[in-house]
Motif scaffolding. Sequence first.
Motif, short mmCIF file in Angstrom:
data_model
loop_
_atom_site.label_atom_id
_atom_site.label_comp_id
_atom_site.label_asym_id
_atom_site.label_seq_id
_atom_site.Cartn_x
_atom_site.Cartn_y
_atom_site.Cartn_z
N ALA A 183 0.83 -1.21 0.00
CA ALA A 183 0.00 0.00 0.00
C ALA A 183 0.87 1.26 0.00
CB ALA A 183 -0.95 -0.01 1.20
N GLN A 184 1.90 1.28 0.83
CA GLN A 184 2.77 2.45 0.91
C GLN A 184 3.52 2.69 -0.40
OE1 GLN A 184 3.01 4.72 3.35
NE2 GLN A 184 4.45 5.84 2.10
N ASN A 185 4.09 1.63 -0.97
CA ASN A 185 4.82 1.78 -2.22
C ASN A 185 3.90 2.17 -3.37
OD1 ASN A 185 7.36 1.35 -1.15
ND2 ASN A 185 7.27 -0.85 -1.45
N SER A 186 2.69 1.61 -3.40
CA SER A 186 1.78 1.98 -4.49
C SER A 186 1.31 3.42 -4.33
CB SER A 186 0.61 1.00 -4.58
OG SER A 186 -0.22 1.09 -3.46
N ASN B 243 -4.11 -4.36 -6.28
CA ASN B 243 -5.51 -4.35 -5.89
C ASN B 243 -5.92 -5.67 -5.24
OD1 ASN B 243 -5.79 -1.77 -6.84
ND2 ASN B 243 -6.66 -2.37 -8.79
N ASN B 244 -5.43 -6.78 -5.77
CA ASN B 244 -5.75 -8.07 -5.17
C ASN B 244 -5.12 -8.22 -3.79
OD1 ASN B 244 -7.23 -8.85 -7.40
ND2 ASN B 244 -5.55 -9.99 -8.32
N TYR C 31 3.60 -15.23 -0.18
CA TYR C 31 4.25 -14.08 0.46
C TYR C 31 5.48 -13.61 -0.31
CZ TYR C 31 1.39 -15.70 4.40
OH TYR C 31 0.35 -16.12 5.19
N ALA C 32 6.22 -14.53 -0.88
CA ALA C 32 7.41 -14.14 -1.65
C ALA C 32 7.00 -13.32 -2.87
CB ALA C 32 8.21 -15.37 -2.06
N GLU C 33 5.87 -13.67 -3.50
CA GLU C 33 5.38 -12.90 -4.66
C GLU C 33 4.93 -11.51 -4.24
OE1 GLU C 33 5.55 -13.72 -7.94
OE2 GLU C 33 6.73 -15.40 -7.20
N VAL C 34 4.34 -11.40 -3.07
CA VAL C 34 3.92 -10.09 -2.57
C VAL C 34 5.15 -9.23 -2.27
CG1 VAL C 34 2.67 -8.86 -0.74
CG2 VAL C 34 1.74 -11.00 -1.67
N GLU C 35 6.20 -9.85 -1.75
CA GLU C 35 7.45 -9.11 -1.52
C GLU C 35 8.05 -8.63 -2.83
OE1 GLU C 35 9.57 -12.03 0.76
OE2 GLU C 35 8.78 -11.27 2.66
N LYS C 36 7.97 -9.46 -3.89
CA LYS C 36 8.46 -9.05 -5.22
C LYS C 36 7.64 -7.88 -5.76
CE LYS C 36 10.19 -13.54 -6.76
NZ LYS C 36 9.94 -14.66 -7.68
N LEU C 37 6.33 -7.94 -5.57
CA LEU C 37 5.45 -6.85 -6.00
C LEU C 37 5.83 -5.56 -5.29
CD1 LEU C 37 2.94 -5.55 -7.29
CD2 LEU C 37 1.59 -6.53 -5.40
N SER C 38 6.03 -5.62 -4.00
CA SER C 38 6.42 -4.44 -3.24
C SER C 38 7.75 -3.87 -3.74
CB SER C 38 6.51 -4.79 -1.75
OG SER C 38 6.76 -3.62 -1.00
N ALA C 39 8.69 -4.75 -4.02
CA ALA C 39 9.99 -4.31 -4.53
C ALA C 39 9.86 -3.68 -5.91
CB ALA C 39 10.96 -5.49 -4.58
N ALA C 40 9.01 -4.26 -6.77
CA ALA C 40 8.81 -3.70 -8.12
C ALA C 40 8.16 -2.32 -8.03
CB ALA C 40 7.95 -4.64 -8.96
#
Length: 175
Positions: free
Chosen positions: A31-34, A103-104, A140-149
């Motif tokens: 949320a913060q990064n987006s 969003n998901n 969770y690893a995919e969510v971490e990748k999303l946050s990094a991207a």
Amino acid sequence: MESSEAASRTLSEAELEAVRERHKSLIGDVAQNSAAVEMRLRGMMIALLDSKYAGIIAAGQSASDLVENCIALMQANQEIGDAARERGLELLRSLKPLFAQRNNVVHAPWFPSMREDALTEAVSLVSKRRSPIRPMLVNYAEVEKLSAALNQAIGSIWEWTHGELGAAAKRPQVN
């Protein structure tokens, strides 16, 4: 390979609390990064419009609208070189799937199991307009990748905006 006993072990209350905290942390990071990406997109749109009223026009637009409007403005702007335009368009287009994932992650509730798999994933109930709720696996690893991207996009948008649009990115706005 893990035994079925290890895979089906029920988590302790402390482990379940750690899982809940990790969920909150992951969602908060995304949320913060987006939100920061959205702020940078707003700045890009303002610079592309290059008007003292651009801030008013860009205010309150969703991330999707900002991306689409920046794409349209970038395509129409004859002062941007072809190579810079292509880099900018590629950057903007790369954000679309990130915001769909965001969003998901942010808008759907997460339901971890009480088993060991809750340490790495949860089920999320995604609800889209006019379609039934569907369960999705949240890794969770995919969510971490999303946050990094998303975090990387913050800098990329700023660099493109200030590198390609320069003075227009610093134009005073009506307050």
